[in-house]
Design a protein around this motif. Structure first.
Motif, mmCIF file in Angstrom:
data_model
loop_
_atom_site.group_PDB
_atom_site.id
_atom_site.type_symbol
_atom_site.label_atom_id
_atom_site.label_comp_id
_atom_site.label_asym_id
_atom_site.label_seq_id
_atom_site.Cartn_x
_atom_site.Cartn_y
_atom_site.Cartn_z
ATOM 1 N N GLY A 1 0.769 -1.238 0.000
ATOM 2 C CA GLY A 1 0.000 0.000 0.000
ATOM 3 C C GLY A 1 0.797 1.283 0.000
ATOM 4 O O GLY A 1 0.255 2.345 0.319
ATOM 5 N N VAL A 2 2.077 1.231 -0.384
ATOM 6 C CA VAL A 2 2.922 2.433 -0.376
ATOM 7 C C VAL A 2 2.997 3.002 -1.797
ATOM 8 O O VAL A 2 3.265 2.252 -2.742
ATOM 9 N N PRO A 3 2.802 4.311 -1.987
ATOM 10 C CA PRO A 3 3.011 4.895 -3.316
ATOM 11 C C PRO A 3 4.445 4.663 -3.780
ATOM 12 O O PRO A 3 5.386 4.705 -2.978
ATOM 13 N N LEU A 4 4.623 4.407 -5.071
ATOM 14 C CA LEU A 4 5.943 4.080 -5.587
ATOM 15 C C LEU A 4 6.959 5.177 -5.289
ATOM 16 O O LEU A 4 8.090 4.886 -4.883
ATOM 17 N N ALA A 5 6.586 6.420 -5.471
ATOM 18 C CA ALA A 5 7.523 7.513 -5.216
ATOM 19 C C ALA A 5 7.991 7.519 -3.769
ATOM 20 O O ALA A 5 9.179 7.765 -3.486
ATOM 21 N N ASP A 6 7.086 7.245 -2.835
ATOM 22 C CA ASP A 6 7.459 7.205 -1.421
ATOM 23 C C ASP A 6 8.393 6.035 -1.132
ATOM 24 O O ASP A 6 9.351 6.163 -0.355
ATOM 25 N N ALA A 7 8.112 4.885 -1.738
ATOM 26 C CA ALA A 7 8.966 3.716 -1.526
ATOM 27 C C ALA A 7 10.366 3.964 -2.054
ATOM 28 O O ALA A 7 11.365 3.657 -1.379
ATOM 29 N N VAL A 8 10.467 4.529 -3.254
ATOM 30 C CA VAL A 8 11.780 4.802 -3.842
ATOM 31 C C VAL A 8 12.540 5.803 -2.995
ATOM 32 O O VAL A 8 13.747 5.630 -2.725
ATOM 33 N N ALA A 9 11.880 6.846 -2.537
ATOM 34 C CA ALA A 9 12.547 7.864 -1.727
ATOM 35 C C ALA A 9 13.081 7.270 -0.419
ATOM 36 O O ALA A 9 14.205 7.563 0.002
ATOM 37 N N ALA A 10 12.268 6.426 0.222
ATOM 38 C CA ALA A 10 12.693 5.837 1.491
ATOM 39 C C ALA A 10 13.860 4.869 1.293
ATOM 40 O O ALA A 10 14.807 4.850 2.087
ATOM 41 N N LEU A 11 13.808 4.072 0.243
ATOM 42 C CA LEU A 11 14.875 3.108 -0.002
ATOM 43 C C LEU A 11 16.168 3.819 -0.399
ATOM 44 O O LEU A 11 17.267 3.443 0.047
ATOM 45 N N ARG A 12 16.066 4.869 -1.208
ATOM 46 C CA ARG A 12 17.269 5.616 -1.589
ATOM 47 C C ARG A 12 17.875 6.311 -0.361
ATOM 48 O O ARG A 12 19.097 6.350 -0.194
ATOM 49 N N ALA A 13 17.021 6.858 0.501
ATOM 50 C CA ALA A 13 17.515 7.498 1.715
ATOM 51 C C ALA A 13 18.219 6.507 2.633
ATOM 52 O O ALA A 13 19.104 6.881 3.415
ATOM 53 N N ALA A 14 17.832 5.228 2.524
ATOM 54 C CA ALA A 14 18.466 4.177 3.327
ATOM 55 C C ALA A 14 19.752 3.670 2.683
ATOM 56 O O ALA A 14 20.371 2.739 3.207
ATOM 57 N N GLY A 15 20.143 4.252 1.546
ATOM 58 C CA GLY A 15 21.415 3.894 0.925
ATOM 59 C C GLY A 15 21.330 2.896 -0.197
ATOM 60 O O GLY A 15 22.365 2.414 -0.671
ATOM 61 N N LEU A 16 20.122 2.565 -0.667
ATOM 62 C CA LEU A 16 19.991 1.599 -1.752
ATOM 63 C C LEU A 16 20.001 2.308 -3.102
ATOM 64 O O LEU A 16 19.414 3.384 -3.260
ATOM 65 N N THR A 17 20.680 1.719 -4.064
ATOM 66 C CA THR A 17 20.565 2.150 -5.452
ATOM 67 C C THR A 17 19.297 1.530 -6.023
ATOM 68 O O THR A 17 19.045 0.346 -5.839
ATOM 69 N N VAL A 18 18.500 2.341 -6.698
ATOM 70 C CA VAL A 18 17.207 1.892 -7.200
ATOM 71 C C VAL A 18 17.291 1.679 -8.702
ATOM 72 O O VAL A 18 17.562 2.613 -9.460
ATOM 73 N N TYR A 19 17.083 0.433 -9.125
ATOM 74 C CA TYR A 19 17.078 0.087 -10.542
ATOM 75 C C TYR A 19 15.659 -0.270 -10.971
ATOM 76 O O TYR A 19 14.979 -1.036 -10.291
ATOM 77 N N ALA A 20 15.246 0.267 -12.092
ATOM 78 C CA ALA A 20 13.985 -0.126 -12.710
ATOM 79 C C ALA A 20 14.280 -1.159 -13.782
ATOM 80 O O ALA A 20 15.129 -0.929 -14.647
ATOM 81 N N ALA A 21 13.621 -2.290 -13.728
ATOM 82 C CA ALA A 21 13.818 -3.340 -14.728
ATOM 83 C C ALA A 21 12.855 -3.115 -15.881
ATOM 84 O O ALA A 21 11.643 -3.081 -15.689
ATOM 85 N N ASP A 22 13.408 -2.942 -17.073
ATOM 86 C CA ASP A 22 12.568 -2.684 -18.246
ATOM 87 C C ASP A 22 13.299 -3.146 -19.498
ATOM 88 O O ASP A 22 14.520 -2.924 -19.621
ATOM 89 N N GLY A 23 12.574 -3.769 -20.403
ATOM 90 C CA GLY A 23 13.194 -4.297 -21.609
ATOM 91 C C GLY A 23 13.828 -3.239 -22.488
ATOM 92 O O GLY A 23 14.696 -3.554 -23.310
ATOM 93 N N ALA A 24 13.417 -1.986 -22.315
ATOM 94 C CA ALA A 24 13.978 -0.902 -23.113
ATOM 95 C C ALA A 24 15.017 -0.101 -22.337
ATOM 96 O O ALA A 24 15.349 1.025 -22.716
ATOM 97 N N GLY A 25 15.555 -0.666 -21.266
ATOM 98 C CA GLY A 25 16.513 0.058 -20.438
ATOM 99 C C GLY A 25 17.805 0.391 -21.163
ATOM 100 O O GLY A 25 18.231 -0.312 -22.085
ATOM 101 N N ASP A 26 18.449 1.471 -20.735
ATOM 102 C CA ASP A 26 19.717 1.898 -21.332
ATOM 103 C C ASP A 26 20.908 1.088 -20.822
ATOM 104 O O ASP A 26 21.956 1.060 -21.459
ATOM 105 N N VAL A 27 20.769 0.481 -19.655
ATOM 106 C CA VAL A 27 21.871 -0.248 -19.025
ATOM 107 C C VAL A 27 21.633 -1.745 -19.151
ATOM 108 O O VAL A 27 20.528 -2.233 -18.888
ATOM 109 N N ASP A 28 22.646 -2.463 -19.568
ATOM 110 C CA ASP A 28 22.552 -3.910 -19.742
ATOM 111 C C ASP A 28 22.912 -4.609 -18.428
ATOM 112 O O ASP A 28 23.912 -4.271 -17.791
ATOM 113 N N LEU A 29 22.098 -5.578 -18.027
ATOM 114 C CA LEU A 29 22.353 -6.288 -16.777
ATOM 115 C C LEU A 29 23.698 -6.989 -16.797
ATOM 116 O O LEU A 29 24.401 -7.034 -15.772
#
Length: 289
Positions: free
Chosen positions: A159-187
């Motif tokens: 039940g957490v809005p995505l923006a709030d979840a990303v902000a909290a996780l980044r503030a905790a020191g996590l790098t946030v990656y979005a997984a998408d087939g059209a991503g610029d970065v190759d796994l």
């Protein structure tokens, strides 16, 4: 019991149903089980589960096959049905534990897919799973079955809005990656960079697991972009909807958008497979040499 198949009843009563020996076994191992129903045949075959419930102060209630069928929407009930407290935990509790690997489900509506990702996150050693407010209810009976008991193994935030979840996780020191087939970065590039960083770190310091030693993925020819950080540090993966993936606004919240390379002729990977690959990539990068 039948009403618990509906979300409003689950929320109102603060409990949900868990069916089948595998899921019920994991449920009764924890403190959240409130009741257990068993047919005679299931009670004979799964005595250890009934004993575990009794150890929690829950006396199993015998029911007939007909009553069991009436208590659940499953076509072929397996004879065991537990009632548990909702498993949702606050996001603040998760970030306070300094997580290193978190899966975030954004707009994931299919309960089977959500349960599969929770099971994959558990297998990969993730510290938590977050389901945004636009995602399916994790206590949905099909979702619970799809987790195969993993729902009780790691913290689940809902039940957490995505923006709030990303902000909290980044503030905790996590790098946030979005997984998408059209991503610029190759796994693969992220994995290569993480491996190089781990080896150089091990040679220089004897550890190779510090978050700060991971190099950014190198930019390749053409459109290959560099990621702001690699996989060796704390990572949160954001996974999108089964049909349309992540909207541009959601991708923009992440530090980088990462694609899983497809080396054959398949058009794409389904959500569960892509999530498993991404989570295991981070788990490998976190593993000491």
């Amino acid at each position: 019991m039948r009403r618990l198949s509906g979300r409003s009843a689950r929320v109102r009563e603060g409990r949900f149903a868990v069916e089948g020996p595998q899921a019920v076994r994991e449920a009764v191992a924890g403190p959240g089980v409130l009741a257990l129903y068993a047919t005679d045949d299931a009670a004979d075959r799964h005595t250890a589960i009934l004993d575990a419930a009794r150890a929690r102060g829950v006396e199993p209630v015998p029911v007939t096959d007909e009553v069991m069928a009436a208590m659940t929407e499953t076509v072929t009930p397996q004879g065991l049905l537990a009632v548990c407290r909702l498993v949702d935990v606050p996001l603040a509790d998760v970030v306070a534990r300094a997580p290193r690997l978190v899966a975030v489900l954004a707009h994931v509506r299919d309960p089977g897919n959500a349960g599969t990702v929770i099971r994959a996150a558990d297998a990969a050693g993730a510290d938590a799973v977050v389901l945004t407010d636009a995602s399916v209810d994790v206590h949905n009976p099909k979702c619970v079955r799809s987790t195969a008991g993993s729902l009780f193994h790691l913290p689940v935030v809902t039940g957490v809005p995505l923006a709030d979840a990303v902000a909290a996780l980044r503030a905790a020191g996590l790098t946030v990656y979005a997984a998408d087939g059209a991503g610029d970065v190759d796994l693969d590039a992220l994995l290569d960079a993480a491996e190089d960083a781990r080896r150089s770190g091990a040679a220089g310091t004897g550890t190779g697991t510090d978050a700060g030693t991971d190099a950014a993925a190198p930019a390749g020819a053409g459109t290959e972009a560099a990621a702001p950080a690699g996989l060796a540090g704390p990572v949160a993966w954001v996974f999108g909807n089964e049909a349309w993936g992540l909207p541009e606004a959601d991708r923009a919240l992440a530090d980088a958008v990462v694609r899983v390379p497809v080396h054959g002729q398949a058009e794409s990977l389904n959500l569960g497979t892509a999530a498993t690959v991404c989570l295991y990539a981070a788990a490998r990068a976190h593993r000491p040499l």
